[in-house]
Design a protein around this motif. Structure first.
Motif, PDB file in Angstrom:
ATOM      1  N   LEU A  10      19.019 -11.840 -14.287  1.00 46.58           N
ATOM      2  CA  LEU A  10      20.049 -10.693 -14.389  1.00 46.58           C
ATOM      3  C   LEU A  10      21.587 -11.202 -13.932  1.00 46.58           C
ATOM      4  O   LEU A  10      22.616 -10.874 -14.632  1.00 46.58           O
ATOM      5  CB  LEU A  10      19.637  -9.576 -13.444  1.00 46.58           C
ATOM      6  CG  LEU A  10      20.714  -8.214 -13.415  1.00 46.58           C
ATOM      7  CD1 LEU A  10      20.669  -7.654 -14.965  1.00 46.58           C
ATOM      8  CD2 LEU A  10      19.898  -7.106 -12.394  1.00 46.58           C
ATOM      9  N   ALA A  11      21.488 -12.016 -12.980  1.00 50.75           N
ATOM     10  CA  ALA A  11      23.043 -12.672 -12.467  1.00 50.75           C
ATOM     11  C   ALA A  11      23.432 -13.472 -13.870  1.00 50.75           C
ATOM     12  O   ALA A  11      24.866 -13.278 -14.002  1.00 50.75           O
ATOM     13  CB  ALA A  11      22.678 -13.517 -11.499  1.00 50.75           C
ATOM     14  N   GLY A  59      17.356  -5.226 -12.598  1.00 45.72           N
ATOM     15  CA  GLY A  59      17.082  -5.190 -11.257  1.00 45.72           C
ATOM     16  C   GLY A  59      17.964  -4.181 -10.418  1.00 45.72           C
ATOM     17  O   GLY A  59      18.913  -3.723 -11.127  1.00 45.72           O
ATOM     18  N   GLU A 109      24.871 -11.756  -5.086  1.00 42.18           N
ATOM     19  CA  GLU A 109      23.592 -11.379  -4.481  1.00 42.18           C
ATOM     20  C   GLU A 109      22.621 -11.356  -5.303  1.00 42.18           C
ATOM     21  O   GLU A 109      21.392 -11.889  -4.871  1.00 42.18           O
ATOM     22  CB  GLU A 109      23.875  -9.877  -4.183  1.00 42.18           C
ATOM     23  CG  GLU A 109      25.040  -9.261  -3.049  1.00 42.18           C
ATOM     24  CD  GLU A 109      24.622  -9.702  -1.640  1.00 42.18           C
ATOM     25  OE1 GLU A 109      23.556  -9.968  -1.335  1.00 42.18           O
ATOM     26  OE2 GLU A 109      25.480  -9.760  -0.781  1.00 42.18           O
ATOM     27  N   LEU A 110      22.615 -11.294  -6.383  1.00 44.32           N
ATOM     28  CA  LEU A 110      21.594 -11.399  -7.210  1.00 44.32           C
ATOM     29  C   LEU A 110      21.229 -12.932  -7.631  1.00 44.32           C
ATOM     30  O   LEU A 110      20.033 -13.259  -7.777  1.00 44.32           O
ATOM     31  CB  LEU A 110      21.833 -10.957  -8.823  1.00 44.32           C
ATOM     32  CG  LEU A 110      22.180  -9.147  -8.881  1.00 44.32           C
ATOM     33  CD1 LEU A 110      22.515  -9.093 -10.329  1.00 44.32           C
ATOM     34  CD2 LEU A 110      20.682  -8.496  -8.648  1.00 44.32           C
ATOM     35  N   SER A 111      22.258 -13.830  -7.380  1.00 46.63           N
ATOM     36  CA  SER A 111      21.873 -15.247  -7.564  1.00 46.63           C
ATOM     37  C   SER A 111      21.142 -15.808  -6.008  1.00 46.63           C
ATOM     38  O   SER A 111      20.934 -16.863  -6.315  1.00 46.63           O
ATOM     39  CB  SER A 111      23.275 -16.120  -7.891  1.00 46.63           C
ATOM     40  OG  SER A 111      23.814 -15.515  -8.965  1.00 46.63           O
ATOM     41  N   TYR A 123      16.306  -8.425  -3.205  1.00 42.91           N
ATOM     42  CA  TYR A 123      16.687  -8.186  -4.737  1.00 42.91           C
ATOM     43  C   TYR A 123      17.334  -9.165  -5.608  1.00 42.91           C
ATOM     44  O   TYR A 123      18.014  -8.944  -6.543  1.00 42.91           O
ATOM     45  CB  TYR A 123      17.407  -7.024  -4.646  1.00 42.91           C
ATOM     46  CG  TYR A 123      16.595  -5.819  -4.151  1.00 42.91           C
ATOM     47  CD1 TYR A 123      15.418  -5.328  -4.842  1.00 42.91           C
ATOM     48  CD2 TYR A 123      16.900  -5.288  -2.769  1.00 42.91           C
ATOM     49  CE1 TYR A 123      14.952  -4.138  -4.079  1.00 42.91           C
ATOM     50  CE2 TYR A 123      16.462  -4.333  -2.320  1.00 42.91           C
ATOM     51  CZ  TYR A 123      15.301  -3.707  -2.974  1.00 42.91           C
ATOM     52  OH  TYR A 123      14.529  -2.511  -2.340  1.00 42.91           O
ATOM     53  N   ALA A 124      17.192 -10.681  -5.186  1.00 42.26           N
ATOM     54  CA  ALA A 124      17.672 -11.710  -5.959  1.00 42.26           C
ATOM     55  C   ALA A 124      17.059 -11.383  -7.116  1.00 42.26           C
ATOM     56  O   ALA A 124      15.729 -11.309  -7.520  1.00 42.26           O
ATOM     57  CB  ALA A 124      17.363 -12.842  -5.271  1.00 42.26           C
ATOM     58  N   GLN A 125      17.870 -11.793  -8.363  1.00 42.66           N
ATOM     59  CA  GLN A 125      17.163 -11.742  -9.762  1.00 42.66           C
ATOM     60  C   GLN A 125      18.206 -12.617 -10.583  1.00 42.66           C
ATOM     61  O   GLN A 125      19.084 -12.079 -11.188  1.00 42.66           O
ATOM     62  CB  GLN A 125      17.518 -10.404 -10.167  1.00 42.66           C
ATOM     63  CG  GLN A 125      16.564 -10.033 -11.814  1.00 42.66           C
ATOM     64  CD  GLN A 125      15.391 -10.504 -11.923  1.00 42.66           C
ATOM     65  OE1 GLN A 125      15.155 -11.652 -12.295  1.00 42.66           O
ATOM     66  NE2 GLN A 125      14.437  -9.619 -11.546  1.00 42.66           N
ATOM     67  N   TRP A 177      26.727  -3.594  -1.736  1.00 48.18           N
ATOM     68  CA  TRP A 177      27.397  -4.619  -2.540  1.00 48.18           C
ATOM     69  C   TRP A 177      28.435  -4.063  -3.013  1.00 48.18           C
ATOM     70  O   TRP A 177      29.595  -5.036  -3.263  1.00 48.18           O
ATOM     71  CB  TRP A 177      26.211  -5.232  -3.681  1.00 48.18           C
ATOM     72  CG  TRP A 177      25.130  -5.876  -3.209  1.00 48.18           C
ATOM     73  CD1 TRP A 177      24.607  -6.006  -1.984  1.00 48.18           C
ATOM     74  CD2 TRP A 177      23.974  -6.069  -3.928  1.00 48.18           C
ATOM     75  NE1 TRP A 177      23.449  -6.638  -1.974  1.00 48.18           N
ATOM     76  CE2 TRP A 177      23.009  -6.451  -3.095  1.00 48.18           C
ATOM     77  CE3 TRP A 177      24.042  -6.059  -5.410  1.00 48.18           C
ATOM     78  CZ2 TRP A 177      21.708  -6.907  -3.615  1.00 48.18           C
ATOM     79  CZ3 TRP A 177      22.473  -6.206  -5.932  1.00 48.18           C
ATOM     80  CH2 TRP A 177      21.442  -6.779  -4.823  1.00 48.18           C
ATOM     81  N   ILE A 191      20.381  -2.639  -7.689  1.00 51.72           N
ATOM     82  CA  ILE A 191      21.938  -2.916  -7.305  1.00 51.72           C
ATOM     83  C   ILE A 191      22.133  -1.979  -6.251  1.00 51.72           C
ATOM     84  O   ILE A 191      22.096  -0.895  -6.100  1.00 51.72           O
ATOM     85  CB  ILE A 191      22.880  -2.511  -8.232  1.00 51.72           C
ATOM     86  CG1 ILE A 191      22.518  -3.445  -9.515  1.00 51.72           C
ATOM     87  CG2 ILE A 191      24.191  -2.930  -7.995  1.00 51.72           C
ATOM     88  CD1 ILE A 191      22.583  -4.943  -9.519  1.00 51.72           C
TER      89      ILE A 191
END
Length: 211
Positions: free
Chosen positions: A197-198, A81, A185-187, A192-194, A87, A83
């Motif tokens: 990947l988190a 994903g 942020e990914l959660s 771009y949440a993923q 961030w 980044i």
């Protein structure tokens, strides 16, 4: 895939976990007509505890790939994903992409029809067992003649890789605070949440030696 020692994956159990969780792979072969690629589901060989995999291709992909005659690269793509540099906080930064990927290279062994049938049966069972009303390969309305025709239209293979390149680029070069921000942020529910990947980043962060 260019390797960076800081991002290298070498633990066989971790590699097996990644392969098991990401069975949809890209098969790449170098032929007289140039590079060719196909896409198939591939599983770990359940009779082995190494990185040996089993799968099949439909005919005539076996001829196009030169299956069994030359090296084949299987590309395993795990979670990945975007980044954002935002961030990282108020520092000079550019965007990047976090990912987990494995390249398995070797010359496949062609399976006999009976072995191929067992792999096809296992492949169906592997995915159907998650369905509320699973339908296995040999269950009606499939009959023996249908399954046998299916097998004749495919070529099964087993490959024990002679070369493995595995990379886990998960912001290991960033400070723990920045890593936690990226995981958050990914959660979340942003553009771009993923979550997968988190989860991989969390796994890598928890395994990092404490200073």
């Amino acid at each position: 895939m260019r390797q960076n020692p800081s991002f290298a994956m070498t633990d066989v159990s971790e590699l097996r976990r990644l392969i098991a969780r990401n069975p949809w792979m890209t098969l790449v072969s170098s032929t007289d007509d140039g590079l060719v690629a196909s896409h198939y589901a591939v599983l770990l060989d359940d009779d082995r505890d190494d990185l040996t995999v089993v799968g099949h291709v439909g005919k005539p992909d076996d001829l196009i790939l030169g299956l069994g005659e030359r090296e084949l690269m299987l590309v395993v793509q795990g979670p990945h994903g975007y980044i954002s540099p935002s961030w990282y906080g108020d520092v000079a930064a550019v965007p990047t992409w976090n990912f987990v990927s494995v390249h398995l290279t070797g010359v496949p062994e062609i399976l006999s029809p009976d072995e191929n049938l067992r792999v096809l049966d296992r492949l169906v069972e592997h995915f159907e067992r998650r369905v509320s009303e699973p339908r296995m390969l040999w269950e009606r309305p499939n009959d023996a003649s249908f399954v046998e025709r299916l097998e004749r239209g495919t070529v099964g293979f087993r490959m024990t890789p002679t070369k493995v390149v595995a990379k886990r680029k998960l912001s290991q070069n960033k400070t723990p605070d920045v890593v936690e921000t990226i995981i958050a942020e990914l959660s979340g529910d942003g553009s771009y949440a993923q979550p997968e990947l988190a989860a991989e980043m969390r796994r890598a962060a928890d395994a990092r030696p404490q200073r």
